[in-house]
Design an enzyme around this catalytic site. Structure first.
Site, PDB file in Angstrom:
ATOM      1  N   LYS A   1       0.566  -1.453  -0.224  1.00  0.00           N
ATOM      2  CA  LYS A   1       0.399   0.124   0.071  1.00  0.00           C
ATOM      3  C   LYS A   1       0.502   1.365   0.382  1.00  0.00           C
ATOM      4  O   LYS A   1       2.139   1.072   0.511  1.00  0.00           O
ATOM      5  CB  LYS A   1      -0.785   0.000   1.273  1.00  0.00           C
ATOM      6  CG  LYS A   1      -0.121  -0.223   2.484  1.00  0.00           C
ATOM      7  CD  LYS A   1      -1.510  -0.319   3.931  1.00  0.00           C
ATOM      8  CE  LYS A   1      -0.190  -0.459   4.949  1.00  0.00           C
ATOM      9  NZ  LYS A   1      -1.021  -0.876   5.809  1.00  0.00           N
TER      10      LYS A   1
ATOM     11  N   ARG B   1     -10.967   0.461  14.621  1.00  0.00           N
ATOM     12  CA  ARG B   1     -10.882   1.338  13.428  1.00  0.00           C
ATOM     13  C   ARG B   1     -11.702   1.019  13.148  1.00  0.00           C
ATOM     14  O   ARG B   1     -13.368   0.801  12.783  1.00  0.00           O
ATOM     15  CB  ARG B   1      -9.489   1.889  12.927  1.00  0.00           C
ATOM     16  CG  ARG B   1      -9.017   2.665  11.544  1.00  0.00           C
ATOM     17  CD  ARG B   1      -7.620   2.707  11.047  1.00  0.00           C
ATOM     18  NE  ARG B   1      -6.899   1.219  10.936  1.00  0.00           N
ATOM     19  CZ  ARG B   1      -6.006   1.055  10.027  1.00  0.00           C
ATOM     20  NH1 ARG B   1      -5.287   2.122   9.980  1.00  0.00           N
ATOM     21  NH2 ARG B   1      -5.760   0.389   9.581  1.00  0.00           N
TER      22      ARG B   1
ATOM     23  N   TYR C   1      14.378  32.105   2.743  1.00  0.00           N
ATOM     24  CA  TYR C   1      13.742  32.534   3.142  1.00  0.00           C
ATOM     25  C   TYR C   1      13.883  33.230   5.382  1.00  0.00           C
ATOM     26  O   TYR C   1      14.365  32.064   5.265  1.00  0.00           O
ATOM     27  CB  TYR C   1      12.118  32.359   3.691  1.00  0.00           C
ATOM     28  CG  TYR C   1      11.759  31.543   2.141  1.00  0.00           C
ATOM     29  CD1 TYR C   1      11.681  33.144   1.346  1.00  0.00           C
ATOM     30  CD2 TYR C   1      11.036  30.901   1.497  1.00  0.00           C
ATOM     31  CE1 TYR C   1      10.821  33.013   0.020  1.00  0.00           C
ATOM     32  CE2 TYR C   1      10.682  30.523  -0.095  1.00  0.00           C
ATOM     33  CZ  TYR C   1      10.887  31.786  -0.847  1.00  0.00           C
ATOM     34  OH  TYR C   1      10.190  31.894  -2.154  1.00  0.00           O
TER      35      TYR C   1
ATOM     36  N   MET D   1       9.711  25.388  -0.696  1.00  0.00           N
ATOM     37  CA  MET D   1       9.045  24.543  -1.642  1.00  0.00           C
ATOM     38  C   MET D   1       9.656  23.250  -2.815  1.00  0.00           C
ATOM     39  O   MET D   1       9.432  22.014  -2.738  1.00  0.00           O
ATOM     40  CB  MET D   1       7.122  25.023  -2.594  1.00  0.00           C
ATOM     41  CG  MET D   1       7.089  24.145  -3.365  1.00  0.00           C
ATOM     42  SD  MET D   1       5.565  25.819  -4.364  1.00  0.00           S
ATOM     43  CE  MET D   1       4.493  26.332  -3.520  1.00  0.00           C
TER      44      MET D   1
HETATM   45  C1  LIG Z   1      -0.816  -1.683   6.809  1.00  0.00           C
HETATM   46  C2  LIG Z   1      -1.077  -2.772   7.104  1.00  0.00           C
HETATM   47  C3  LIG Z   1      -0.541  -4.169   7.974  1.00  0.00           C
HETATM   48  C4  LIG Z   1       1.233  -4.080   7.389  1.00  0.00           C
HETATM   49  O1  LIG Z   1       1.377  -2.973   8.910  1.00  0.00           O
HETATM   50  P1  LIG Z   1       3.767  -3.304   9.192  1.00  0.00           P
HETATM   51  O2  LIG Z   1       3.225  -2.878  10.226  1.00  0.00           O
HETATM   52  O3  LIG Z   1       3.946  -2.372   7.901  1.00  0.00           O
HETATM   53  O4  LIG Z   1       3.785  -4.862   8.842  1.00  0.00           O
HETATM   54  C5  LIG Z   1      -0.395  -5.795   8.074  1.00  0.00           C
HETATM   55  N1  LIG Z   1      -2.141  -5.806   7.740  1.00  0.00           N
HETATM   56  C6  LIG Z   1      -3.143  -4.474   7.685  1.00  0.00           C
HETATM   57  C7  LIG Z   1      -4.074  -4.878   8.282  1.00  0.00           C
HETATM   58  C8  LIG Z   1      -2.901  -3.451   7.928  1.00  0.00           C
HETATM   59  O5  LIG Z   1      -3.008  -2.391   7.089  1.00  0.00           O
END
Ligand SMILES: *Cc1c(COP(=O)(O)O)cnc(C)c1O
Length: 380
Positions: free
Chosen positions: A42, A144, A272, A320
């Site tokens: 992701k 969550r 800046y 920036m």
């Molecule tokens: C992001 C995520 C992971 C991976 O977590 P890491 O700490 O990066 O290994 C595993 N399971 C779920 C549901 C996640 O959202």
């Protein structure tokens, strides 16, 4: 793959396949032989380039790739051979019917966390000849996403009785498996196991039970079940206390060229706000990276980068698109010379852990801040 993406060749992200492969192998060695491995890619593979990372890992005994949302899933479907794609974000009624249909047609595994979502998917796929594979996420304490422990059984029944869905997985997510005290993680695990008992009859060998993120993969063998889902650790990092139980390797280094060199006199100021005043005649070099490229303004006057293997401080405000370093003490430095901005060495002054500590955040945020327009170069 979708439209051509904007890339900047001067933002050079060297990606080390050997490191990624080593990390996957090392993490797999923490698990029993038959435990599946899911590589979490992701957020543009934690900033490392989702396209490149998937290409490298698809030949590495990876069973699943996990992404945050369906759009990331669509982006990598063409690349995946035998692996499956799992989407962590729950499906919901805000998605378009055609998006749900597309998930089913592409055999993407979705997450379901509510009966409303399950009913929406059933409704959308009612007339279709395809079934959607779904994983049910149970909230055992993450607070969550996830169906509550008390509603889990009913949701599993709903999915199993639907013509449009097939139960493909059950999971939960830890809130603090990276902390020293694992007692809450163990409570979550116990409550997950209790739920599993109540839905036992719906679980056949095709249903994948998975719980472990990177920390739990390394520290809680009892949480491995049928599959582990590792993100941060495949890129070489972790938030658990050092030393790590296994040896990982950082997989990325970010470099930019110097675009301009000039000398300023004593008492002249830089950038800046005039927050830096030269205490001596100073040779300064300008880098084509700033806060819009994920290099925070927070790092103004506050971080050390590497040029020709030598430390060199960022001086004045990060702007920036540009920032300035002091190269007075570095001989032979010319425009075009590469400066390491994010290092692949743990103890470097611009290593990921150092940057995270400086800015009071975690390695995840430093890495995901690397912009998608960085040019990923497969390093040898
Ligand atoms: C992001 C995520 C992971 C991976 O977590 P890491 O700490 O990066 O290994 C595993 N399971 C779920 C549901 C996640 O959202």
């Amino acid at each position: 793959m979708s439209e051509k993406m904007f890339k900047r060749k001067d933002l050079q992200a060297y990606l080390y396949p050997e490191a990624l492969l080593h990390n996957v192998k090392t993490l797999k060695s923490c698990c029993r032989d038959n435990v599946k491995f899911c590589a979490v890619v992701k957020a543009n593979a934690y900033g490392h380039g989702i396209s490149e990372v998937v290409d490298i890992l698809k030949n590495a005994e990876v069973d699943f790739f996990a992404v945050a949302n369906i759009y990331e899933a669509f982006y990598i479907t063409e690349k995946i051979d035998t692996q499956q794609i799992l989407v962590f974000e729950p499906l919901h009624s805000g998605l378009l019917p055609e998006e749900i249909v597309q998930c089913a047609q592409l055999d993407i595994h979705g997450t379901i966390t509510s009966s409303e979502a399950a009913e929406y998917v059933s409704l959308v796929l009612n007339e279709q000849q395809v079934k959607l594979k779904v994983h049910i996420n149970i909230d055992t304490g993450m607070g969550r996403c996830g169906v509550s422990v008390s509603d889990a059984k009913q949701l599993v029944e709903l999915v199993c009785n639907s013509k449009s869905m097939e139960l493909a997985g059950i999971y939960t997510h830890f809130a603090n498996a990276d902390e020293k005290d694992l007692s809450f993680a163990k409570e979550q695990l116990d409550s997950f196991k209790k739920v599993l008992k109540t839905i036992d009859k719906f679980i056949d060998e095709k249903v994948i039970i998975h719980v472990a993120n990177s920390s739990a993969t390394m520290r809680l063998p009892d949480a491995h079940f049928d599959m582990v889902c590792c993100g941060i650790s495949i890129y070489g990092y972790s938030t658990i206390e050092k030393p790590l139980p296994v040896a990982l390797r950082p997989a990325l280094r970010l470099e930019v060229p110097i675009i301009h060199i000039t000398t300023i006199e004593k008492d002249q100021t830089v950038s800046y706000g005039r927050t830096f005043t030269a205490k001596r005649k100073t040779k300064i070099a300008v880098l084509p990276i700033g806060y819009s490229d994920g290099f925070w303004r927070f790092f103004s006057n506050n971080v050390t980068l590497i040029v020709n293997n030598k430390p060199t401080p960022v001086i004045g405000r990060v702007t920036m698109n540009q920032m300035v370093i002091d190269v007075t003490d570095i001989a032979d430095v010319q425009p075009g010379a590469l400066v390491t901005v994010i290092d692949d060495k743990y103890d470097s002054p611009c290593g990921v852990y150092t940057l995270a500590k400086l800015s009071k955040t975690i390695c995840y945020e430093i890495l995901t801040n690397i912009p998608p327009w960085a040019n990923v170069i497969i390093a040898k």
